[in-house]
Design a protein around this motif. Structure first.
Motif, short mmCIF file in Angstrom:
data_model
loop_
_atom_site.label_atom_id
_atom_site.label_comp_id
_atom_site.label_asym_id
_atom_site.label_seq_id
_atom_site.Cartn_x
_atom_site.Cartn_y
_atom_site.Cartn_z
N ASN A 89 0.79 -1.23 0.00
CA ASN A 89 0.00 0.00 0.00
C ASN A 89 0.82 1.28 0.00
OD1 ASN A 89 -1.95 -1.94 0.30
ND2 ASN A 89 -2.52 -1.37 2.39
N ASP A 90 1.96 1.27 0.68
CA ASP A 90 2.75 2.51 0.78
C ASP A 90 3.42 2.88 -0.53
OD1 ASP A 90 4.38 0.17 1.18
OD2 ASP A 90 6.01 1.45 1.87
N LEU A 91 3.40 1.98 -1.51
CA LEU A 91 4.00 2.27 -2.81
C LEU A 91 2.95 2.30 -3.92
CD1 LEU A 91 7.27 0.14 -2.58
CD2 LEU A 91 7.09 2.64 -2.56
N HIS A 92 1.74 2.72 -3.59
CA HIS A 92 0.69 2.87 -4.60
C HIS A 92 0.67 4.27 -5.21
CE1 HIS A 92 -2.15 -0.66 -3.27
NE2 HIS A 92 -0.95 -1.05 -3.62
N PHE A 93 0.72 5.26 -4.33
CA PHE A 93 0.45 6.64 -4.77
C PHE A 93 1.51 7.19 -5.70
CE2 PHE A 93 1.20 11.21 -4.00
CZ PHE A 93 0.01 11.72 -4.51
N GLU A 94 2.77 7.12 -5.31
CA GLU A 94 3.83 7.79 -6.06
C GLU A 94 3.93 7.27 -7.50
OE1 GLU A 94 8.55 9.07 -5.63
OE2 GLU A 94 7.57 7.92 -4.04
N PRO A 95 4.01 5.95 -7.73
CA PRO A 95 4.08 5.50 -9.13
C PRO A 95 2.80 5.77 -9.91
CG PRO A 95 3.98 3.62 -7.63
CD PRO A 95 4.20 4.83 -6.79
N PHE A 114 -2.18 4.98 0.53
CA PHE A 114 -1.76 4.84 1.93
C PHE A 114 -2.58 5.74 2.84
CE2 PHE A 114 1.32 5.60 5.44
CZ PHE A 114 1.54 4.28 5.82
N THR A 115 -2.94 6.93 2.33
CA THR A 115 -3.72 7.88 3.10
C THR A 115 -4.90 8.39 2.28
OG1 THR A 115 -2.53 9.86 2.37
CG2 THR A 115 -1.62 8.67 4.26
N LEU A 116 -5.88 8.95 2.96
CA LEU A 116 -7.04 9.53 2.28
C LEU A 116 -6.65 10.75 1.47
CD1 LEU A 116 -10.06 9.55 1.73
CD2 LEU A 116 -10.39 10.76 3.92
N GLU A 117 -5.73 11.54 1.95
CA GLU A 117 -5.29 12.72 1.22
C GLU A 117 -4.67 12.32 -0.12
OE1 GLU A 117 -4.64 16.31 -0.18
OE2 GLU A 117 -5.82 15.88 1.62
N GLU A 118 -3.90 11.25 -0.13
CA GLU A 118 -3.35 10.76 -1.39
C GLU A 118 -4.46 10.33 -2.35
OE1 GLU A 118 0.95 8.91 0.16
OE2 GLU A 118 -0.76 7.58 -0.23
N ALA A 119 -5.51 9.73 -1.80
CA ALA A 119 -6.64 9.30 -2.64
C ALA A 119 -7.29 10.49 -3.32
CB ALA A 119 -7.65 8.53 -1.79
N ALA A 184 4.00 -9.98 6.58
CA ALA A 184 4.86 -8.97 7.20
C ALA A 184 4.41 -7.55 6.89
CB ALA A 184 6.31 -9.18 6.75
N TRP A 185 4.16 -7.25 5.62
CA TRP A 185 3.80 -5.87 5.30
C TRP A 185 2.36 -5.56 5.68
CZ3 TRP A 185 -0.05 -4.24 2.09
CH2 TRP A 185 -0.50 -5.09 1.08
N ARG A 186 1.48 -6.57 5.70
CA ARG A 186 0.07 -6.33 6.01
C ARG A 186 -0.17 -5.99 7.48
NH1 ARG A 186 -0.24 -9.52 1.46
NH2 ARG A 186 -2.02 -9.08 0.08
N VAL A 187 0.72 -6.40 8.35
CA VAL A 187 0.56 -6.10 9.79
C VAL A 187 1.44 -4.93 10.23
CG1 VAL A 187 -0.10 -8.47 10.29
CG2 VAL A 187 2.31 -7.80 10.51
N ASP A 188 2.12 -4.30 9.27
CA ASP A 188 3.02 -3.19 9.57
C ASP A 188 2.36 -1.87 9.17
OD1 ASP A 188 5.05 -1.34 9.82
OD2 ASP A 188 6.50 -2.44 8.60
N PRO A 189 2.02 -1.01 10.12
CA PRO A 189 1.34 0.25 9.78
C PRO A 189 2.18 1.17 8.89
CG PRO A 189 2.02 0.24 12.08
CD PRO A 189 2.22 -1.16 11.56
N ARG A 190 3.48 0.98 8.87
CA ARG A 190 4.34 1.80 8.01
C ARG A 190 4.19 1.42 6.54
NH1 ARG A 190 9.79 0.31 11.04
NH2 ARG A 190 8.73 -1.70 10.72
N ARG A 191 3.64 0.25 6.26
CA ARG A 191 3.47 -0.21 4.89
C ARG A 191 2.00 -0.38 4.51
NH1 ARG A 191 7.46 -4.00 2.19
NH2 ARG A 191 7.07 -2.35 0.68
N ALA A 192 1.20 -0.79 5.46
CA ALA A 192 -0.22 -1.06 5.17
C ALA A 192 -1.10 0.17 5.34
CB ALA A 192 -0.73 -2.19 6.07
N GLY A 193 -0.71 1.08 6.24
CA GLY A 193 -1.56 2.23 6.54
C GLY A 193 -2.35 2.01 7.82
N LYS A 194 -3.44 2.74 7.97
CA LYS A 194 -4.21 2.69 9.22
C LYS A 194 -4.97 1.39 9.41
CE LYS A 194 -5.07 7.62 9.99
NZ LYS A 194 -6.12 8.65 10.19
N MET A 363 -11.02 4.35 0.81
CA MET A 363 -10.16 5.02 1.78
C MET A 363 -10.99 5.79 2.81
SD MET A 363 -7.15 4.06 1.20
CE MET A 363 -6.44 5.13 2.46
N GLN A 364 -12.10 6.39 2.38
CA GLN A 364 -13.00 7.05 3.33
C GLN A 364 -13.55 6.04 4.34
OE1 GLN A 364 -15.70 8.77 0.48
NE2 GLN A 364 -14.70 10.77 0.52
N PHE A 365 -13.89 4.85 3.86
CA PHE A 365 -14.39 3.81 4.75
C PHE A 365 -13.34 3.41 5.78
CE2 PHE A 365 -14.45 -0.83 5.52
CZ PHE A 365 -15.63 -0.92 6.26
#
Length: 384
Positions: A89-95, A114-119, A184-194, A363-365
Motif C-alpha cells: 500500500n505505501d507504494l501505490h500513490f507515487e508511481p 496509503f492515506t485519504l489525502e493521497e486518494a 509482514a507488510w500487512r501487519v506493519d502500519p508503516r506499509r499497510a496504513g491505518k 479510503m474514506q471507509f
C-alpha cells in the motif's frame, strides 16, 4: 483490436503473491501483453523475473521512476499503454501519480492509497488528465455479482432494508510476520496504513455491498480488534452501518477466524425478497421470497442479464472463479482503452470496472472505521 494492449508492471517480482495473479488475469483473454517492468526494489529480482517472463533486458528497469520516464520517451508504437501497480500500500500513490503525469493509464491494486489525502490527489489527477484508471476490487468481476447488481437495481427485492456482508479468513491467526512476506507488510502500519484487516479485506466487503446495492454509507459504528499479541493493526472487526435512504447493514471481517479460507458472503434483504451469494460457491445466487420457493440462479444461463453474459466465458456448469473475475476487470479495461486509443466511445459494459471513485470511497471507509473504533461517540458520519 488490431494489436494487443501493452502493459508495464510495477511490483509482482519473484516471491510475490498478487503479481502473478494480475498477470494471469491480464493475459487470460489474449488482449494484453507485458512489455516492461520494475518488478522489485531488488534489481536482481527484477532481472530474474523479466527473464522468466521473456521481457527484453532493456525493458527491465531498476526503479519505477526510470521505467515510467524512459517508457514515455519511446515511440508511440513501442511504449506501454498502461501500467499495473501491484506493490504494498505505501507504494501505490507515487508511481500512480507519476504514470498519470506522463500520460499512462493505470490499473492499481486496492486499497488505492496509503492515506485519504493521497486518494483525493489521485482522484483530482485522473479527472485532470482524463486517463483510464481501474482499481482491482476483484469480486465485482464475478458474473453472479453483476447479476445480483442487475436484479437489485431493477427492483426485484423492493426497497432495500438490510445488508449483511462478512469476510472471514484464518491465515493471520498467529504471528507469522517473521516468516511470511505477505503477512509482514500487512501487519506493519508503516506499509499497510491505518487499516489492517479492514484495509486488506474489509474494504472488499464494503465495496461489494455498495456495488450491488447502489447505496452509500451515511454513518457507521465500528469495533476493531487486535487479538494476536503485540499486533498493532486490527486483525478483526465488526461495523454497524446506516445507509443513505434508511437501509441498515452489518459488516464483519476477520483474519483470525481459524479454519476459514476466503468465505466472503453477502446477503441483501428488501421489502419483497432477499438475495445471497458466497465467494466459495461463486456460480450461484439464491433469491428468497415470502410466498414461493427459493430460486437458484446459475452462471451461464440464458435468463441472465446482458451485463452478466458479457462477463461470462463458458456455458453453465463450467465453474468460473477468482481468476476469471479478476480477468473481467482487465478485459473490460482493455476493451475500453482500445476504444479510447482509436478515438471511439467505449460501450457501457466496457466501463464496468472499479474506478478512482471507488478507491476514494474505500479510503474514506477505512478512515471512518478507524476513527469510529477510537472514538467514544462510536456512531460517526462517513468521512468525505
Amino acid at each position: 483490436m488490431e494489436r494487443k494492449i501493452r502493459m508495464g508492471m510495477i511490483g509482482g517480482g519473484e516471491g510475490s503473491f498478487i503479481g502473478p495473479v494480475h498477470r494471469i488475469a491480464a493475459f487470460l483473454d489474449g488482449q494484453i501483453e507485458l512489455v516492461c517492468g520494475c518488478f522489485s526494489s531488488s534489481f536482481e529480482n527484477t532481472k530474474t523475473t523479466a527473464r522468466a517472463l521473456f521481457i527484453p533486458e532493456n525493458r527491465a528497469y531498476r526503479t519505477f521512476t526510470e521505467m515510467i520516464e524512459k517508457e514515455a520517451l519511446l515511440p508511440e508504437g513501442e511504449r506501454m499503454d498502461f501500467v499495473a501497480i501491484v506493490t504494498p500500500n505505501d507504494l501505490h500513490f507515487e508511481p500512480a501519480m507519476l504514470a498519470l503525469n506522463n500520460g499512462f493509464h493505470v490499473v492499481l491494486d486496492k486499497p488505492m492509497t496509503f492515506t485519504l489525502e493521497e486518494a483525493y490527489q489521485l482522484r483530482d489527477k485522473v479527472k485532470e488528465t482524463g486517463l483510464l484508471f481501474a482499481l482491482t476490487h476483484t469480486y465485482t468481476g464475478y458474473p453472479m455479482i453483476k447479476e445480483s447488481r442487475h436484479r437489485v437495481r431493477r427492483g426485484d427485492l423492493g426497497k432495500i432494508r438490510r445488508i449483511y456482508v462478512e469476510y472471514p479468513q484464518g491465515w493471520l491467526s498467529n504471528d507469522i510476520a517473521g516468516e511470511n512476506k505477505q503477512a509482514a507488510w500487512r501487519v506493519d502500519p508503516r506499509r499497510a496504513g491505518k487499516g489492517g484487516c479492514m484495509g486488506d479485506i474489509g474494504v472488499h466487503a464494503y465495496n461489494l455491498a455498495e456495488y450491488i446495492s447502489g447505496l452509500e454509507v451515511d454513518e457507521l459504528c465500528a469495533e476493531l480488534n487486535s487479538f494476536v499479541p503485540n499486533r498493532i493493526l486490527d486483525d478483526d472487526g465488526v461495523v454497524m452501518i446506516r445507509y443513505k435512504g434508511g437501509a441498515k447493514g452489518m459488516l464483519a471481517a476477520s483474519q483470525i477466524a481459524i479454519g476459514e479460507e476466503n468465505d466472503l458472503t453477502i446477503r441483501i434483504y428488501g421489502e419483497k425478497g432477499g438475495l445471497s451469494w458466497r465467494q466459495e460457491e461463486p456460480n450461484t445466487i439464491i433469491l428468497k421470497w415470502a410466498d414461493k420457493p427459493n430460486e437458484i440462479i446459475r452462471t451461464g444461463s440464458g435468463y441472465m442479464s446482458s451485463l452478466s453474459q458479457h462477463n461470462t466465458r463458458v456455458p453453465g456448469g463450467h465453474p468460473e472463479g477468482y481468476i476469471e473475475a479478476f480477468a473481467n476487470i482487465y478485459r473490460n479495461f482493455a476493451l475500453a482503452l482500445d476504444c479510447i486509443l482509436k478515438g471511439n466511445e467505449p460501450k457501457p459494459e466496457y466501463l464496468d470496472f472499479p474506478t478512482v471513485k471507488d478507491g476514494v470511497r474505500g479510503m474514506q471507509f477505512i478512515e471512518t472505521v478507524v476513527a469510529s473504533s477510537e472514538s467514544e461517540d462510536k456512531w460517526i458520519k462517513m468521512i468525505e
